[in-house]
Design a protein around this motif. Structure first.
Motif, PDB file in Angstrom:
ATOM      1  N   UNK A 521       0.825  -1.209   0.000  1.00  0.00           N
ATOM      2  CA  UNK A 521       0.000   0.000   0.000  1.00  0.00           C
ATOM      3  C   UNK A 521       0.858   1.258   0.000  1.00  0.00           C
ATOM      4  N   UNK A 522       0.203   2.395   0.218  1.00  0.00           N
ATOM      5  CA  UNK A 522       0.938   3.662   0.201  1.00  0.00           C
ATOM      6  C   UNK A 522       1.702   3.839   1.498  1.00  0.00           C
ATOM      7  N   UNK A 523       2.973   4.108   1.349  1.00  0.00           N
ATOM      8  CA  UNK A 523       3.852   4.219   2.502  1.00  0.00           C
ATOM      9  C   UNK A 523       4.234   5.682   2.660  1.00  0.00           C
ATOM     10  N   UNK A 524       3.589   6.332   3.631  1.00  0.00           N
ATOM     11  CA  UNK A 524       3.797   7.779   3.728  1.00  0.00           C
ATOM     12  C   UNK A 524       5.160   8.131   4.326  1.00  0.00           C
ATOM     13  N   UNK A 525       5.710   7.234   5.102  1.00  0.00           N
ATOM     14  CA  UNK A 525       7.012   7.506   5.732  1.00  0.00           C
ATOM     15  C   UNK A 525       7.991   6.431   5.298  1.00  0.00           C
ATOM     16  N   UNK A 526       9.146   6.836   4.847  1.00  0.00           N
ATOM     17  CA  UNK A 526      10.175   5.849   4.533  1.00  0.00           C
ATOM     18  C   UNK A 526      11.403   6.120   5.380  1.00  0.00           C
ATOM     19  N   UNK A 535      15.762  -3.431   5.069  1.00  0.00           N
ATOM     20  CA  UNK A 535      15.474  -3.589   3.642  1.00  0.00           C
ATOM     21  C   UNK A 535      13.974  -3.448   3.489  1.00  0.00           C
ATOM     22  N   UNK A 536      13.561  -2.478   2.687  1.00  0.00           N
ATOM     23  CA  UNK A 536      12.128  -2.243   2.511  1.00  0.00           C
ATOM     24  C   UNK A 536      11.715  -2.626   1.093  1.00  0.00           C
ATOM     25  N   UNK A 537      10.692  -3.432   0.988  1.00  0.00           N
ATOM     26  CA  UNK A 537      10.081  -3.697  -0.314  1.00  0.00           C
ATOM     27  C   UNK A 537       8.663  -3.153  -0.242  1.00  0.00           C
ATOM     28  N   UNK A 538       8.391  -2.145  -1.050  1.00  0.00           N
ATOM     29  CA  UNK A 538       7.074  -1.511  -1.018  1.00  0.00           C
ATOM     30  C   UNK A 538       6.270  -1.947  -2.247  1.00  0.00           C
ATOM     31  N   UNK A 539       5.203  -2.677  -1.979  1.00  0.00           N
ATOM     32  CA  UNK A 539       4.331  -3.115  -3.071  1.00  0.00           C
ATOM     33  C   UNK A 539       3.188  -2.123  -3.171  1.00  0.00           C
ATOM     34  N   UNK A 540       3.157  -1.369  -4.243  1.00  0.00           N
ATOM     35  CA  UNK A 540       2.112  -0.360  -4.368  1.00  0.00           C
ATOM     36  C   UNK A 540       1.649  -0.267  -5.809  1.00  0.00           C
ATOM     37  N   UNK A 541       0.478   0.314  -5.964  1.00  0.00           N
ATOM     38  CA  UNK A 541      -0.136   0.297  -7.276  1.00  0.00           C
ATOM     39  C   UNK A 541       0.580   1.209  -8.269  1.00  0.00           C
TER      40      UNK A 541
END
Ligand code: Q9C
Ligand code: ZN
Length: 680
Positions: A521-526, A535-541
């Motif tokens: 989803x939407x990740x407002x803070x990284x 390690x961040x994997x962001x799955x977003x549209x």
């Protein structure tokens, strides 16, 4: 319908009476102690008492005739009353087999034990199980004993399951180091049985040295595409090579096939120290392989012993398998996570050979393989100078005693206490649906505690009460996981992105060197990931404008199709290989607003990521999503992934996306490698 639970264990010491009566250097490794010492090892880890004991029985003649000829049965039967000289003479008619007066009886028990396990699993009496049997089965053929095998236990079990339970799709996974050519011959033309085997091959130099063990034997007639051979052309294959084979070959095919039952031809001669296999995979790899297979067929998994000739290695590997079947946390895999060149080459070849038969491979680019008849012996010449293989691994350690010492030390680091409680959660709305003896209710952390915790890294937050309190449940649960009181936990949160960011920072401050975060989803803070501890994997549209992926912060733009089941290719082809390359100490799974994955996709992710970080997972879900919370809690509790419905292959565009990401990251995350053309 209640989910089947429990793990069956089938063992009958009578099967230890079959033994070699004369001297024969080929057969003398197949000893009765293989069975008894594996069972002793299971006892010493207190695993036997946790299993459901199921008695063996003799397989009937009718059952044996499901696969074998009457002639073969009669020859076997006639050996019961023979003297040693006669036994030796009959044995010489076969390649690597010996008869003892009790062999026929033992082989019938081995068949019956296997069928008892199939019945226990298919009837729902247990969820899964293992049968310790001798003699093994996968080399035996319709009319012949072969390679220590008299009756083909696993093949008979598959025919039996088809007949008795009307099954239409059975997967056989043969992780024994030898090719189960017997199973291949029996199901070659049968599309209802998908047979996968990896095996030491060395360009056809290793026994049984058959041309039909190579990757281009894909099945015949209607069975085309349902026989998968992955030949290993070098010895010394290890944990990462086996995992790469699962990610890039077996698992995608298995998920597309969608079996109703999985049977494992479970030889442990593919493990370290084995005199036959000469491979380097350590016992814990079998926990991972087992864990993956538990996600198929609604968890219906029957594991049947085949080979395995280093007693200590065999016993430890059997224990790892049974522990995992029981639902214990999966131990961390050891060793450098990078498949060797020879393994990648084999993986690439089998993928290319199967491209015509599998939807998920349809858009794979295999144009560089001009001609599949560019067979192994030619490649062999080309690669004879590649000598950098396996140099960091324990190579060719055929010194049994040395391996024994190694394993003793190694397993001390592997086996860890099992928390009696698996999942922690806050007693909130919806949680009553997943409360069980494995779930512990936790009290939210209070404001002062939260304040003192986050002031160290997000000082400005401390001013805002509402935000601060939204972290309370996540922090309480994370705390339990860090203290190893529970294995995983789930927290609802109105601020998933913030909760995830705090979870990451807090775990790193706690001392974790590598924390993986998969954010849907939407990740407002990284958070800043530069130190490599996250390690961040962001799955977003949608592509985030101005946001480019880097080694420790990867953006995966993926919107699941309407049916919600094309996500496998992304999980197996990208997320898991990256995660296994990273080897985290903790996994954070977070679901924020605008998630582009359905409930089944997220549950699959949760199920498969439990192979990492000794199964330590904290899940943070936006608090409005009760049904998602419930599904994730179920997956954390060890329920098998819900069925996915009709298989929808990923679109060409999506395949290209995964390919592009693999190309971009495979130097850094080496488990992504599945083709030698791309950047090795
Ligand atoms: N030169 C199983 O692991 N080796 N069978 C024969 C002949 C036979 C292995 C060598 C190995 C049989 C179940
Ligand atoms: Zn074997």
């Amino acid at each position: 319908v209640a989910m089947a639970s429990g793990t069956a264990l089938i063992y009958d010491e009578k099967m230890a009476t079959h033994k070699l009566l004369w001297s024969d250097p080929i057969c003398d490794i197949e000893v009765p102690e293989r069975l008894s010492s594996s069972y002793e090892q299971l006892k010493s880890y207190h695993l036997v008492e946790r299993c459901v004991p199921v008695p063996a029985r003799e397989g009937s003649e009718e059952e044996i005739l499901l696969v074998h000829s009457l002639e073969h049965l009669e020859v076997a039967k006639s050996t019961q009353t023979m003297n040693e000289e006669e036994l030796k003479r009959v044995s010489e008619n076969y390649d690597a087999f010996f008869f003892h007066p009790s062999t026929y009886h033992c082989a019938r028990l081995a068949v019956g034990a296997t069928l008892q396990l199939v019945d226990a699993v298919m009837s729902g009496e247990v969820r899964n199980g293992m049968a310790l049997v001798r003699p093994p089965g996968h080399h035996s053929q319709r009319n012949a004993a072969n390679g220590f095998c008299l009756f083909n236990n696993v093949a008979i079990a598959a025919e039996y399951a088809k007949l008795k339970y009307g099954l239409q799709r059975i997967l056989i996974v043969d992780w024994d180091v030898h090719h189960g050519q017997g199973i291949q011959y029996i199901f070659e033309e049968d599309p209802s049985v998908l047979y996968f085997s990896w095996h030491r091959y060395e360009h056809q130099e290793f026994w049984p040295s058959l041309k039909e063990s190579d990757y281009d034997a894909v099945g015949l007639g209607k069975g085309k595409g349902f026989n998968i051979n992955l030949p290993w052309n070098k010895v010394g294959m290890g944990n990462s090579d086996y995992l790469a084979a699962f990610f890039h070959v077996l698992l995608p095919m298995a998920f597309e096939f969608d079996p109703e039952l999985v049977i494992v031809s479970s030889g442990y001669d593919s493990g370290i120290g084995d005199p036959e296999g000469q491979m380097n995979a350590t016992p814990e790899v079998f926990a991972h392989l087992t864990h993956f297979l538990m996600q198929l067929a609604n968890g219906k998994l029957c594991v049947i012993l085949e080979g395995g000739y280093h007693l200590k290695s065999l016993g430890e590997s059997v224990c790892m398998t049974v522990k995992t079947l029981l639902g214990d946390p999966v131990p961390q895999i050891t060793g450098e996570m990078a498949p060797c060149l020879s393994a990648v080459e084999s993986i690439q070849n089998v993928r290319a050979a199967h491209k015509p038969y599998w939807k998920w491979l349809a858009y794979e680019d295999t144009s560089f393989l001009q001609n599949l008849s560019t067979k192994s012996h030619l490649l062999k010449k080309a690669n004879s100078n590649t000598s950098t293989e396996h140099e960091t691994k324990i190579t060719n350690n055929n010194n049994t005693v040395k391996v024994e010492r190694f394993l003793e030390l190694h397993m001390k680091n592997i086996l860890f206490p099992v928390p009696p409680i698996k999942t922690a959660t806050i007693g909130s709305e919806g949680s009553e649906h997943f409360l069980s003896e494995h779930v512990q209710l936790v009290k939210e952390m209070d404001k002062t505690e939260i304040k003192s915790l986050v002031s160290g890294f997000y000082a400005d937050l401390v001013e805002e009460d509402k935000i601060l309190l939204s972290l309370g449940s996540m922090l309480a649960i994370l705390d339990k996981i860090l203290k190893k009181e529970v294995c995983n936990g789930i927290a609802a949160s109105p601020t998933a992105a913030l909760s995830a960011a705090v979870a990451l920072r807090h775990s790193v401050r706690f001392g974790f060197q590598r924390v993986l975060c998969v954010f849907v989803g939407d990740m407002q803070i990284t958070p800043n990931t530069e130190d490599g501890k996250m390690l961040i994997i962001n799955i977003c549209e949608k592509e985030q404008p101005g946001k480019t992926s880097c080694k420790h912060c990867i953006s995966l733009n993926w919107k699941e199709d309407a049916e919600g089941n094309d996500f496998f290719s992304a999980v197996l082809g990208f997320i898991l290989p990256v995660a296994y390359s990273y080897q985290p100490n903790l996994t954070v799974i977070a679901v924020g607003p605008n998630r582009s994955l359905g409930i089944s996709g997220i549950s699959l992710l949760v199920a498969l990521l439990q192979g990492l970080a000794e199964s330590r997972i904290v899940a943070v879900i936006e608090d409005t999503e009760i049904s998602l919370l419930q599904s994730v809690a179920k997956a954390l509790g060890g329920a098998s992934t819900p069925p996915f419905g009709i298989y929808v292959p990923p679109t060409q565009e999506k395949v290209k996306k995964i390919k592009a990401l693999r190309d971009q990251f495979q130097q850094e995350w080496k488990m992504l490698q599945c083709s030698v053309k791309d950047g090795i």
